[in-house]
Motif scaffolding. Structure first.
Motif, PDB file in Angstrom:
ATOM      1  N   ALA A  31       0.848  -1.189   0.000  1.00 44.39           N
ATOM      2  CA  ALA A  31       0.000   0.000   0.000  1.00 44.39           C
ATOM      3  C   ALA A  31       0.885   1.241   0.000  1.00 44.39           C
ATOM      4  O   ALA A  31       1.990   1.237   0.533  1.00 44.39           O
ATOM      5  CB  ALA A  31      -0.897   0.001   1.230  1.00 44.39           C
ATOM      6  N   VAL A  32       0.364   2.286  -0.622  1.00 41.49           N
ATOM      7  CA  VAL A  32       1.084   3.567  -0.660  1.00 41.49           C
ATOM      8  C   VAL A  32       0.109   4.632  -0.194  1.00 41.49           C
ATOM      9  O   VAL A  32      -1.030   4.689  -0.656  1.00 41.49           O
ATOM     10  CB  VAL A  32       1.547   3.908  -2.091  1.00 41.49           C
ATOM     11  CG1 VAL A  32       2.301   5.212  -2.107  1.00 41.49           C
ATOM     12  CG2 VAL A  32       2.401   2.805  -2.663  1.00 41.49           C
ATOM     13  N   ALA A  33       0.541   5.476   0.708  1.00 38.60           N
ATOM     14  CA  ALA A  33      -0.315   6.560   1.186  1.00 38.60           C
ATOM     15  C   ALA A  33       0.215   7.876   0.645  1.00 38.60           C
ATOM     16  O   ALA A  33       1.420   8.075   0.525  1.00 38.60           O
ATOM     17  CB  ALA A  33      -0.330   6.578   2.711  1.00 38.60           C
ATOM     18  N   LEU A  34      -0.704   8.759   0.318  1.00 36.87           N
ATOM     19  CA  LEU A  34      -0.316  10.062  -0.211  1.00 36.87           C
ATOM     20  C   LEU A  34      -0.585  11.103   0.854  1.00 36.87           C
ATOM     21  O   LEU A  34      -1.689  11.182   1.394  1.00 36.87           O
ATOM     22  CB  LEU A  34      -1.165  10.359  -1.451  1.00 36.87           C
ATOM     23  CG  LEU A  34      -1.009  11.747  -2.057  1.00 36.87           C
ATOM     24  CD1 LEU A  34       0.353  11.882  -2.687  1.00 36.87           C
ATOM     25  CD2 LEU A  34      -2.071  11.986  -3.104  1.00 36.87           C
ATOM     26  N   HIS A  35       0.431  11.874   1.154  1.00 35.48           N
ATOM     27  CA  HIS A  35       0.245  12.922   2.161  1.00 35.48           C
ATOM     28  C   HIS A  35       0.947  14.158   1.680  1.00 35.48           C
ATOM     29  O   HIS A  35       2.176  14.186   1.628  1.00 35.48           O
ATOM     30  CB  HIS A  35       0.816  12.462   3.510  1.00 35.48           C
ATOM     31  CG  HIS A  35       0.689  13.479   4.585  1.00 35.48           C
ATOM     32  ND1 HIS A  35      -0.494  13.686   5.262  1.00 35.48           N
ATOM     33  CD2 HIS A  35       1.572  14.353   5.096  1.00 35.48           C
ATOM     34  CE1 HIS A  35      -0.321  14.647   6.143  1.00 35.48           C
ATOM     35  NE2 HIS A  35       0.929  15.058   6.075  1.00 35.48           N
TER      36      HIS A  35
ATOM     37  N   LEU B 188       4.748  10.427  -1.206  1.00 40.15           N
ATOM     38  CA  LEU B 188       4.268   9.048  -1.224  1.00 40.15           C
ATOM     39  C   LEU B 188       4.938   8.272  -0.102  1.00 40.15           C
ATOM     40  O   LEU B 188       6.155   8.219  -0.025  1.00 40.15           O
ATOM     41  CB  LEU B 188       4.595   8.374  -2.561  1.00 40.15           C
ATOM     42  CG  LEU B 188       3.866   8.943  -3.767  1.00 40.15           C
ATOM     43  CD1 LEU B 188       4.334   8.243  -5.024  1.00 40.15           C
ATOM     44  CD2 LEU B 188       2.366   8.722  -3.623  1.00 40.15           C
ATOM     45  N   LEU B 189       4.136   7.660   0.771  1.00 40.77           N
ATOM     46  CA  LEU B 189       4.684   6.859   1.862  1.00 40.77           C
ATOM     47  C   LEU B 189       4.303   5.410   1.624  1.00 40.77           C
ATOM     48  O   LEU B 189       3.119   5.078   1.591  1.00 40.77           O
ATOM     49  CB  LEU B 189       4.087   7.322   3.203  1.00 40.77           C
ATOM     50  CG  LEU B 189       4.155   8.814   3.488  1.00 40.77           C
ATOM     51  CD1 LEU B 189       3.373   9.148   4.739  1.00 40.77           C
ATOM     52  CD2 LEU B 189       5.597   9.229   3.664  1.00 40.77           C
ATOM     53  N   VAL B 190       5.318   4.573   1.457  1.00 38.94           N
ATOM     54  CA  VAL B 190       5.039   3.182   1.145  1.00 38.94           C
ATOM     55  C   VAL B 190       4.815   2.416   2.447  1.00 38.94           C
ATOM     56  O   VAL B 190       5.525   2.613   3.422  1.00 38.94           O
ATOM     57  CB  VAL B 190       6.215   2.563   0.368  1.00 38.94           C
ATOM     58  CG1 VAL B 190       5.965   1.094   0.102  1.00 38.94           C
ATOM     59  CG2 VAL B 190       6.416   3.306  -0.933  1.00 38.94           C
ATOM     60  N   ASP B 191       3.830   1.546   2.451  1.00 35.68           N
ATOM     61  CA  ASP B 191       3.506   0.710   3.609  1.00 35.68           C
ATOM     62  C   ASP B 191       3.234   1.563   4.846  1.00 35.68           C
ATOM     63  O   ASP B 191       4.018   1.587   5.785  1.00 35.68           O
ATOM     64  CB  ASP B 191       4.669  -0.270   3.871  1.00 35.68           C
ATOM     65  CG  ASP B 191       4.262  -1.385   4.812  1.00 35.68           C
ATOM     66  OD1 ASP B 191       5.145  -2.095   5.306  1.00 35.68           O
ATOM     67  OD2 ASP B 191       3.054  -1.549   5.059  1.00 35.68           O
ATOM     68  N   PRO B 192       2.133   2.307   4.834  1.00 34.44           N
ATOM     69  CA  PRO B 192       1.890   3.242   5.938  1.00 34.44           C
ATOM     70  C   PRO B 192       1.440   2.536   7.207  1.00 34.44           C
ATOM     71  O   PRO B 192       0.804   1.504   7.167  1.00 34.44           O
ATOM     72  CB  PRO B 192       0.739   4.116   5.392  1.00 34.44           C
ATOM     73  CG  PRO B 192       0.020   3.238   4.443  1.00 34.44           C
ATOM     74  CD  PRO B 192       1.044   2.327   3.845  1.00 34.44           C
ATOM     75  N   THR B 193       1.814   3.131   8.332  1.00 33.47           N
ATOM     76  CA  THR B 193       1.301   2.626   9.603  1.00 33.47           C
ATOM     77  C   THR B 193      -0.079   3.239   9.829  1.00 33.47           C
ATOM     78  O   THR B 193      -0.525   4.091   9.071  1.00 33.47           O
ATOM     79  CB  THR B 193       2.209   3.039  10.771  1.00 33.47           C
ATOM     80  OG1 THR B 193       2.254   4.470  10.780  1.00 33.47           O
ATOM     81  CG2 THR B 193       3.609   2.506  10.600  1.00 33.47           C
TER      82      THR B 193
ATOM     83  N   VAL C 104      -5.064   6.616  -0.441  1.00 32.96           N
ATOM     84  CA  VAL C 104      -4.334   5.371  -0.213  1.00 32.96           C
ATOM     85  C   VAL C 104      -4.496   4.506  -1.453  1.00 32.96           C
ATOM     86  O   VAL C 104      -5.602   4.300  -1.937  1.00 32.96           O
ATOM     87  CB  VAL C 104      -4.874   4.606   1.013  1.00 32.96           C
ATOM     88  CG1 VAL C 104      -4.149   3.285   1.162  1.00 32.96           C
ATOM     89  CG2 VAL C 104      -4.711   5.419   2.264  1.00 32.96           C
ATOM     90  N   VAL C 105      -3.381   4.009  -1.977  1.00 33.61           N
ATOM     91  CA  VAL C 105      -3.400   3.128  -3.139  1.00 33.61           C
ATOM     92  C   VAL C 105      -2.866   1.777  -2.689  1.00 33.61           C
ATOM     93  O   VAL C 105      -1.785   1.702  -2.134  1.00 33.61           O
ATOM     94  CB  VAL C 105      -2.480   3.665  -4.262  1.00 33.61           C
ATOM     95  CG1 VAL C 105      -2.546   2.768  -5.475  1.00 33.61           C
ATOM     96  CG2 VAL C 105      -2.858   5.079  -4.621  1.00 33.61           C
ATOM     97  N   ALA C 106      -3.624   0.734  -2.898  1.00 36.83           N
ATOM     98  CA  ALA C 106      -3.158  -0.605  -2.539  1.00 36.83           C
ATOM     99  C   ALA C 106      -3.032  -1.411  -3.819  1.00 36.83           C
ATOM    100  O   ALA C 106      -4.002  -1.559  -4.556  1.00 36.83           O
ATOM    101  CB  ALA C 106      -4.131  -1.282  -1.582  1.00 36.83           C
TER     102      ALA C 106
ATOM    103  N   VAL D 195      -5.498  13.473  -7.450  1.00 33.35           N
ATOM    104  CA  VAL D 195      -4.876  12.248  -7.930  1.00 33.35           C
ATOM    105  C   VAL D 195      -5.166  12.129  -9.408  1.00 33.35           C
ATOM    106  O   VAL D 195      -6.313  12.191  -9.827  1.00 33.35           O
ATOM    107  CB  VAL D 195      -5.464  11.035  -7.191  1.00 33.35           C
ATOM    108  CG1 VAL D 195      -4.813   9.764  -7.655  1.00 33.35           C
ATOM    109  CG2 VAL D 195      -5.310  11.195  -5.709  1.00 33.35           C
ATOM    110  N   ASP D 196      -4.136  11.974 -10.195  1.00 33.04           N
ATOM    111  CA  ASP D 196      -4.374  11.763 -11.618  1.00 33.04           C
ATOM    112  C   ASP D 196      -3.546  10.573 -12.089  1.00 33.04           C
ATOM    113  O   ASP D 196      -2.850   9.934 -11.302  1.00 33.04           O
ATOM    114  CB  ASP D 196      -4.045  13.025 -12.409  1.00 33.04           C
ATOM    115  CG  ASP D 196      -2.613  13.463 -12.157  1.00 33.04           C
ATOM    116  OD1 ASP D 196      -2.209  14.489 -12.711  1.00 33.04           O
ATOM    117  OD2 ASP D 196      -1.909  12.791 -11.378  1.00 33.04           O
ATOM    118  N   ALA D 197      -3.611  10.324 -13.363  1.00 34.25           N
ATOM    119  CA  ALA D 197      -2.947   9.126 -13.895  1.00 34.25           C
ATOM    120  C   ALA D 197      -1.445   9.177 -13.617  1.00 34.25           C
ATOM    121  O   ALA D 197      -0.803   8.159 -13.377  1.00 34.25           O
ATOM    122  CB  ALA D 197      -3.218   9.003 -15.385  1.00 34.25           C
ATOM    123  N   GLN D 198      -0.906  10.367 -13.645  1.00 34.33           N
ATOM    124  CA  GLN D 198       0.528  10.525 -13.395  1.00 34.33           C
ATOM    125  C   GLN D 198       0.894  10.014 -12.006  1.00 34.33           C
ATOM    126  O   GLN D 198       1.870   9.306 -11.803  1.00 34.33           O
ATOM    127  CB  GLN D 198       0.845  12.031 -13.494  1.00 34.33           C
ATOM    128  CG  GLN D 198       2.297  12.348 -13.573  1.00 34.33           C
ATOM    129  CD  GLN D 198       2.884  11.872 -14.887  1.00 34.33           C
ATOM    130  OE1 GLN D 198       2.662  10.756 -15.328  1.00 34.33           O
ATOM    131  NE2 GLN D 198       3.659  12.701 -15.508  1.00 34.33           N
TER     132      GLN D 198
END
Lengths: 240, 316, 308
Positions: free
Chosen positions: C209-213, C217-222, C232-234, C265-268
């Motif tokens: 999972a990746v969280a956007l803040h 981009l934060l990978v594997d968020p707590t 959040v993208v999983a 959030v866009d395709a990019q």
């Protein structure tokens, strides 16, 4: 999907004809603020929206320090065509809750509850997209402030080596079963500036994506761009 | 049954026990218990929190202990209708756990608070009650909740006329009589007794005494784990489940795991706030106290000598 | 330490921002690093297949039980059902709302089931009958009841549940032939009689999972990071089970949820997410789970712990 044409004779990138009626539920109840019946091909759903109403004291929404955050509690109930609601309906409820939380405008009154009740009347593919579209229309009819216009589309991708993967929009149930990848994409269209702008210039913000099926990263991104164009098309047809 | 028990133990020998804290991140205190290789459970303690408004019958000013027991992998009970509070077995055990543990908590220091204990039994081979009490007491100890003492427990069964401590499920099924005790060793108080069977042919007192001896042994085991916790190390027992290692003490999340685009190694300085270290630290701090108080015991004796000397000095 | 804790509670966004400005996260990881995953196979001796997966503070234990059912005339494949039990932790995370808790766990459980059904060869669950030329329909097949219990939760429940279910299925052993059933109480006691089969995997899935803040981009968020994230993208990556490895993993499923007001959030961005989470962390997870499979196929004892 048959090579060449689709089951019902549509083009690959052609959406099914869809109709919607607003204000389906009479105001006799007094509580239902927005209601929609949406038909897309043979998939039909009816959605009612209640609220915003005051939250019960026992429901505590976590207070957030960030003033931009929406602190609205969203509840959702999805009833299937027949029988008891099971795991699938609960997963749909979860998707609706996340979707609504994502499209609400920050000016929505805080610490209120919005309830979305959906009834699946008949099912023939692209169910989640229909539900999300109907929910968006019901929210708009209820006058709940949204951060843009949400539009959802469903896409199916079929691999048949060695030809490139084939994308179809708005698949029906048979196509969903035979394709490798099925996805639902929701976009939020908002004007870049406050004046009315043409639909082509509106900014598209992705609010919800859920896909299932194997593909490489490229195909996934390609499906995403195609879905965005389709969503714009839907918005244009709705506007006129 | 001639000869030894199935696993080679003596009749009054308990199975090897392994305890570890800091298993559930985010909980006030938690413990993982393993007995033999076939009983495993995780207990987490939450609170003290504000009491629910609708306490059941007890005075609103007192502390409330809320125990929930969960047997997710129980076989053969899937068909049994599980109410909102769990199956019959879970409810009974929750009631017993509450009764057994409550006397060890200093309730007058936690007025109007609610402490919640969640016990998840992964596997159970033998009595459910005994390992639950041990694990809960250990979790409470590591969570800074004020206690009078550790609570220990032991189960005794009589199988074909022989007294056996710490029975396995098979021995339990064959038993004629059964006694379970919860015991506070330093106060020498038995707080919970559950017995069933026919005591006309043997002395109930003898069985209770054997059980209390078993509890004292368990206490020594528990203290040894707590002292090691205080020292900041963890002795991995030979049959421990390694995956729970590194939970309570040193954080194993080194910067070596995963990709690091920036190329810099993130230093694990004390300024970073990470949950497991804090929890382990809390548990450690609490048990430093107990060891210190042991040493204090020695000092107090020395003080008395000093007093005597002072007296003689002043008399002069 | 208590001041830091108070600051974290009162001003969570500023607390997180102070770390992110220096390109690290509150638990010391880099922005792109995943938490260490440890997989332990067969911890429960009484279940035919079980595994515990630990990702940082999130721990999920899964057990697999077997049941038999009669196949209808048309169907040839076995069944798989999944159940997730967040138990006591759900109420703590959802402010006590039981319905919300059930919805979330059903959603996670449903997705895990869908991915598992695509990743294993359900046809291999059919029991072969004695005297060959079994009819294409009819006969008996195994139904797998997969039950996951979350012991501690700190973000990424779906990732840990999927990994734990895959590991538990990898350690599963069951008799393949109908005549073996009579011999050994259906082999459900964990014994491994001769001719036991393992489940055949088509894909080895692993999710990151990746969280956007605020554009980062934060990978594997707590859990803390997830609650502050605006999107959040999983992504579930899969590697073909029979490939020797080294191939690019494919995307098996993608799930994105974003708050339209706070994130654009866009395709990019989705492309960036796919690039970021397909990195070393995911390949380590895939490797850890794939190695569990290979070891079993070789017939080795899968009791060791794999660190990745």
């Amino acid at each position: 999907m048959v090579d060449g044409g689709r089951g019902d004779g549509r083009e690959d990138l052609e959406l099914r004809s869809s109709r919607y009626e607003l204000g389906v539920t009479g105001v006799g109840n007094g509580k239902v603020e927005g209601s929609v019946r949406l038909t897309s091909g043979r998939t039909e759903v009816a959605v009612e929206v209640k609220g915003p109403e005051a939250s019960l004291a026992s429901v505590v929404v976590k207070p957030t320090a960030n003033r931009d955050r929406v602190s609205v509690n969203v509840k959702s109930v999805v009833s299937p065509v027949s029988g008891q609601s099971g795991e699938r309906e609960q997963a749909l409820e979860e998707s609706i809750i996340k979707f609504v939380a994502g499209v609400l405008d920050p000016s929505c009154p805080p610490r209120t509850t919005i309830t979305v009740v959906a009834q699946i009347l008949s099912e023939d593919g692209s169910l989640l997209a229909c539900l999300l579209n109907a929910t968006a229309l019901a929210l708009m009819e209820a006058g709940i402030p949204l951060y843009g216009t949400p539009v959802s589309v469903a896409v199916a991708v079929a691999h048949s080596e060695p030809s490139p993967p084939r994308l179809c929009l708005d698949p029906d149930l048979a196509e969903e079963r035979t394709s490798q990848l099925v996805g639902t994409y929701s976009y939020l269209f908002s004007s870049v500036d406050s004046s009315e702008s043409a639909i082509e210039e509106m900014k598209a913000n992705i609010v919800h994506v859920s896909t299932l099926g194997n593909s490489n990263a490229q195909t996934a991104l390609h499906a995403l761009t195609v879905a965005e164009k389709a969503a714009r098309l839907v918005l244009r047809t709705r506007a006129c | 049954m001639e000869g030894g028990r199935g696993d080679g133990r003596g009749p009054l020998e308990c199975r090897a026990t392994f305890l570890r804290t800091g298993v559930v991140g985010g909980a006030t205190g938690s413990a993982y218990l393993e007995v033999g290789r076939s009983t495993r459970m995780v207990v987490s303690v939450w609170g003290p929190r504000q009491r629910d408004r609708d306490g059941e019958g007890s005075s609103p000013h007192e502390m409330q202990l809320d125990c929930h027991v969960h047997l997710p992998f129980a076989r053969g009970e899937a068909e049994e209708a599980a109410g909102s509070r769990g199956t019959e077995r879970e409810r009974t055990l929750a009631r017993q756990l509450e009764q057994g543990i409550l006397p060890s908590i200093q309730q007058d220091r936690l007025k109007k608070c609610c402490v919640e204990v969640q016990c998840t039994i992964l596997e159970s081979n033998g009595s459910d009650f005994t390992p639950a009490i041990l694990c809960t007491s250990f979790a409470l100890a590591s969570s800074n909740i004020p206690l009078y003492d550790l609570m220990t427990s032991c189960t005794l069964v009589v199988v074909e006329g022989r007294i056996l401590l710490d029975p396995t499920a098979a021995e339990l099924a064959r038993s004629e009589d059964e006694v379970s005790l919860a015991y506070m060793p330093s106060r020498d108080q038995v707080t919970f007794v559950q017995a069933c069977g026919d005591w006309s042919e043997r002395s109930f007192k003898e069985c209770m005494d054997n059980c209390v001896d078993g509890c004292k042994k368990m206490r020594a085991v528990m203290r040894s784990f707590l002292v090691e916790l205080g020292e900041g190390g963890g002795r991995p027992a030979s049959h421990s489940l390694d995956y729970f290692q590194g939970g309570g003490e040193v954080c194993d999340q080194g910067p070596g795991a995963g990709e690091d685009d920036a190329g810099e190694k993130a230093p694990m300085s004390g300024g970073d706030d990470d949950e497991p270290r804090r929890e382990g630290g809390g548990g450690a701090a609490r048990f430093e106290e107990s060891r210190v108080s042991e040493k204090l015991g020695n000092l107090v004796v020395a003080d008395q000598d000093l007093d005597a000397e002072l007296d003689t000095l002043l008399d002069v | 330490m208590q001041e830091a804790e108070a600051f974290k509670r009162l001003y969570p966004e500023e607390y997180l921002d102070r770390f992110l400005v220096k390109d690290i996260r509150p638990d010391g990881r880099g922005l792109r690093s995943t938490r260490e995953i440890s997989v332990h196979a067969s911890p429960l001796s009484s279940a035919p297949g079980s595994a515990v997966v630990r990702m940082g503070n999130t721990t999920v234990i899964t057990s697999v039980e077997l049941g038999l059912f009669d196949l209808g005339e048309e169907s040839v494949a076995g069944r798989l059902e999944h159940e997730l039990d967040v138990g006591p932790l759900g109420t703590t995370h959802n402010n006590g709302s039981i319905a919300r808790n059930r919805q979330q766990t059903s959603a996670v459980s449903g997705r895990v089931r869908q991915i598992l059904c695509r990743s294993i060869d359900l046809g291999s669950l059919k029991l072969s009958e004695p005297g060959e030329e079994a009819s294409p329909g009819g006969g008996k097949a195994w139904a797998l009841h997969v039950k996951s219990v979350c012991l501690s939760l700190d973000g990424c429940l779906f990732d840990a549940t999927l990994a734990s279910a895959v590991a538990a299925l990898a350690t599963l052993r069951f008799p393949r032939r109908l005549e073996q059933l009579g011999e050994d109480a259906a082999g459900e006691d964990g014994g491994r009689p001769e001719g036991d089969g393992a489940l055949r995997f088509l894909w080895v899935p692993a999710c990151t999972a990746v969280a956007l803040h605020k554009g980062r981009l934060l990978v594997d968020p707590t859990d803390f990071e997830e609650s502050l994230a605006s999107a959040v993208v999983a992504v579930v990556w899969g590697r073909r089970a029979d490939s020797p490895g080294g191939e690019e993993p494919e995307v098996l499923a993608l799930e994105l949820g974003s708050e339209g007001q706070r994130a654009s959030v866009d395709a990019q961005l989705v492309r960036r997410c796919l690039g970021v989470c397909g990195g070393r962390g995911t390949s380590q997870r895939l490797a850890a789970l794939a190695s569990l499979l290979v070891e079993d196929i070789d017939g080795g004892e899968a009791d060791g712990m794999m660190e990745a």
